[in-house]
Design a protein around this motif. Structure first.
Motif, mmCIF file in Angstrom:
data_model
loop_
_atom_site.group_PDB
_atom_site.id
_atom_site.type_symbol
_atom_site.label_atom_id
_atom_site.label_comp_id
_atom_site.label_asym_id
_atom_site.label_seq_id
_atom_site.Cartn_x
_atom_site.Cartn_y
_atom_site.Cartn_z
ATOM 1 N N MET A 180 0.846 -1.202 0.000
ATOM 2 C CA MET A 180 0.000 0.000 0.000
ATOM 3 C C MET A 180 0.880 1.252 0.000
ATOM 4 O O MET A 180 0.617 2.215 -0.724
ATOM 5 C CB MET A 180 -0.902 -0.010 1.228
ATOM 6 N N ALA A 181 1.939 1.206 0.801
ATOM 7 C CA ALA A 181 2.853 2.363 0.877
ATOM 8 C C ALA A 181 3.495 2.614 -0.489
ATOM 9 O O ALA A 181 3.630 3.765 -0.911
ATOM 10 C CB ALA A 181 3.923 2.110 1.918
ATOM 11 N N ALA A 182 3.848 1.523 -1.163
ATOM 12 C CA ALA A 182 4.481 1.669 -2.477
ATOM 13 C C ALA A 182 3.520 2.325 -3.464
ATOM 14 O O ALA A 182 3.911 3.193 -4.250
ATOM 15 C CB ALA A 182 4.912 0.294 -2.987
ATOM 16 N N TYR A 183 2.239 1.931 -3.384
ATOM 17 C CA TYR A 183 1.220 2.549 -4.243
ATOM 18 C C TYR A 183 1.129 4.042 -3.992
ATOM 19 O O TYR A 183 1.123 4.854 -4.908
ATOM 20 C CB TYR A 183 -0.157 1.949 -3.957
ATOM 21 N N ILE A 184 1.025 4.365 -2.712
ATOM 22 C CA ILE A 184 0.847 5.772 -2.353
ATOM 23 C C ILE A 184 2.080 6.577 -2.760
ATOM 24 O O ILE A 184 1.965 7.694 -3.242
ATOM 25 C CB ILE A 184 0.510 5.906 -0.851
ATOM 26 N N ALA A 185 3.251 5.958 -2.633
ATOM 27 C CA ALA A 185 4.484 6.634 -3.065
ATOM 28 C C ALA A 185 4.432 6.908 -4.561
ATOM 29 O O ALA A 185 4.725 8.021 -5.011
ATOM 30 C CB ALA A 185 5.684 5.764 -2.727
ATOM 31 N N ALA A 186 4.019 5.878 -5.296
ATOM 32 C CA ALA A 186 3.955 6.032 -6.755
ATOM 33 C C ALA A 186 2.989 7.144 -7.135
ATOM 34 O O ALA A 186 3.290 7.994 -7.978
ATOM 35 C CB ALA A 186 3.533 4.708 -7.381
ATOM 36 N N ILE A 187 1.828 7.151 -6.478
ATOM 37 C CA ILE A 187 0.812 8.175 -6.775
ATOM 38 C C ILE A 187 1.349 9.557 -6.420
ATOM 39 O O ILE A 187 1.186 10.523 -7.167
ATOM 40 C CB ILE A 187 -0.492 7.887 -5.980
ATOM 41 N N SER A 188 2.009 9.629 -5.246
ATOM 42 C CA SER A 188 2.515 10.921 -4.778
ATOM 43 C C SER A 188 3.541 11.489 -5.756
ATOM 44 O O SER A 188 3.482 12.662 -6.101
ATOM 45 C CB SER A 188 3.159 10.774 -3.404
ATOM 46 N N LEU A 198 4.690 11.561 2.767
ATOM 47 C CA LEU A 198 5.703 11.628 3.825
ATOM 48 C C LEU A 198 5.077 11.392 5.200
ATOM 49 O O LEU A 198 5.648 10.696 6.045
ATOM 50 C CB LEU A 198 6.416 12.983 3.787
ATOM 51 N N ILE A 199 3.876 11.963 5.399
ATOM 52 C CA ILE A 199 3.182 11.742 6.689
ATOM 53 C C ILE A 199 2.867 10.256 6.845
ATOM 54 O O ILE A 199 3.079 9.660 7.903
ATOM 55 C CB ILE A 199 1.890 12.592 6.766
ATOM 56 N N PHE A 200 2.382 9.658 5.763
ATOM 57 C CA PHE A 200 2.030 8.241 5.810
ATOM 58 C C PHE A 200 3.268 7.373 6.042
ATOM 59 O O PHE A 200 3.234 6.396 6.796
ATOM 60 C CB PHE A 200 1.337 7.864 4.498
ATOM 61 N N LEU A 201 4.369 7.783 5.422
ATOM 62 C CA LEU A 201 5.619 7.033 5.576
ATOM 63 C C LEU A 201 6.093 7.073 7.040
ATOM 64 O O LEU A 201 6.514 6.050 7.594
ATOM 65 C CB LEU A 201 6.699 7.631 4.671
ATOM 66 N N LEU A 202 5.965 8.238 7.656
ATOM 67 C CA LEU A 202 6.342 8.354 9.078
ATOM 68 C C LEU A 202 5.478 7.446 9.929
ATOM 69 O O LEU A 202 5.954 6.775 10.841
ATOM 70 C CB LEU A 202 6.171 9.809 9.544
#
Lengths: 224, 103
Positions: A180-188, A198-202
């Motif tokens: 899920m994090a990878a998806y959100i990173a890609a979208i970001s 970045l907030i989600f990653l923290l």
């Protein structure tokens, strides 16, 4: 607490232990109480032999033990808490459910819906509507592969020890969350919205540290 | 002096000779450092438990003068860890000395 003739209150061992073991599981609280009581008796006996009065030796021992609140922080990091026990019981139930291939999807596996909504939101914000229809099958494909692989792994681990099986369950959970994090990173990166990622990653880093500490505490119990 | 981060290594070193109970471990660390390394004794037990969870030490109960005591001893894994900690410390202290004592 005990008070002297002038009304000054002193901490006694029971008070120290009550504060230090607050929130620990029954098993952990019993272990800490046992260890600190032994330490206390040993220390008082040694100090009395060195010339302290019994009351003075008790106060000196408590002073050397330090703040019970500070000790509690250390105990909660290394010993199982009531919360850990509840989390463990909940995870154990989830593990059993996830092991059944035909069972319904767990909420963690539903991240595809959330990811799709994010894709939708980001695409509309950036006016990139043509990518939206593509995003959904990509998300669905990965979630099906991820969850099926996880469930098969858990099913195969049935014959292994409790600790290994539980460890595998946590690993599967992490795999899903980090996909899920990878998806959100890609979208970001695609849309340029770096702040939410970045907030989600923290949050994920915090969760990873928290879960690792939980695993470290639970593993010896499962190995018993 | 603040012991932050070094307490587990000091515990492993203290247990290198023979099994010891918590109170004795605390007193030995203080005595060997001639009182320089002082710490609150309540913080010793989380460190011991952490080392036990990592498999570096193990504990057992034994009666001593009519009172039960929990003793700690190094495991094989703990002996290897202690060797590593010693090597790392030698390297670190050597490097810091080179800088502080240099021209």
């Amino acid at each position: 607490m005990i008070a002297n003739l002038f009304g000054t209150e002193y901490l006694v061992l029971d008070d120290w232990l009550a504060v230090a073991t607050k929130g620990l599981s029954d098993e952990s609280a019993a272990r800490v109480t046992e260890e600190i009581q032994e330490h206390y008796e040993e220390s008082v006996a040694t100090l009395v032999a060195e010339g302290y009065r019994p009351g003075g030796a008790e106060l000196e021992t408590l002073s050397r033990l330090g703040s019970p609140r500070r000790a509690r922080r250390g105990y909660r990091r290394e010993y199982t808490t009531e919360r850990d026990v509840k989390t463990f019981q909940r995870y154990q139930e989830e593990l059993n459910k996830m092991s059944e291939l035909g069972s319904r999807l767990h909420w963690r596996e539903m991240y595809v819906v959330g990811t799709f909504l994010l894709v939708l939101f980001a695409s509309f914000m950036e006016d990139k509507k043509p990518e939206v229809p593509l995003a959904f099958p990509v998300c669905m494909f990965s979630v099906v592969i991820g969850t099926t692989a996880g469930r098969i792994a858990l099913r195969l681990s049935r014959r292994q020890g409790r600790a290994r099986r539980f460890g595998m369950y946590l690993a599967v959970q992490f795999l899903l969350i980090w996909i899920m994090a990878a998806y959100i990173a890609a979208i970001s990166f695609y849309t340029g919205f770096l702040g939410p990622f970045l907030i989600f990653l923290l949050f994920l880093l915090f969760l990873t540290i928290h879960q690792y500490r939980f695993w470290k505490k639970i593993r010896p119990i499962l190995n018993k | 002096m603040n012991l932050k981060g070094t307490l587990p290594a000091l515990i492993l070193n203290t247990l290198a000779g023979e099994p010891k109970h918590g109170y004795r471990i605390a007193q030995e660390i203080k005595a060997k450092s001639k009182g320089v390394l002082d710490f609150k004794e309540g913080s010793l037990y989380p460190a011991l438990h952490g080392l036990e969870n990592d498999g570096f030490i193990e504990s057992y109960r034994e009666m001593f003068e009519g009172r039960p005591r929990r003793y700690y001893r190094l495991t094989e894994h703990g002996i290897k860890q202690l060797e590593q900690e010693r090597d790392q410390w030698q390297q670190l202290s050597g490097a810091v000395s080179l800088i502080l004592e240099g021209p």
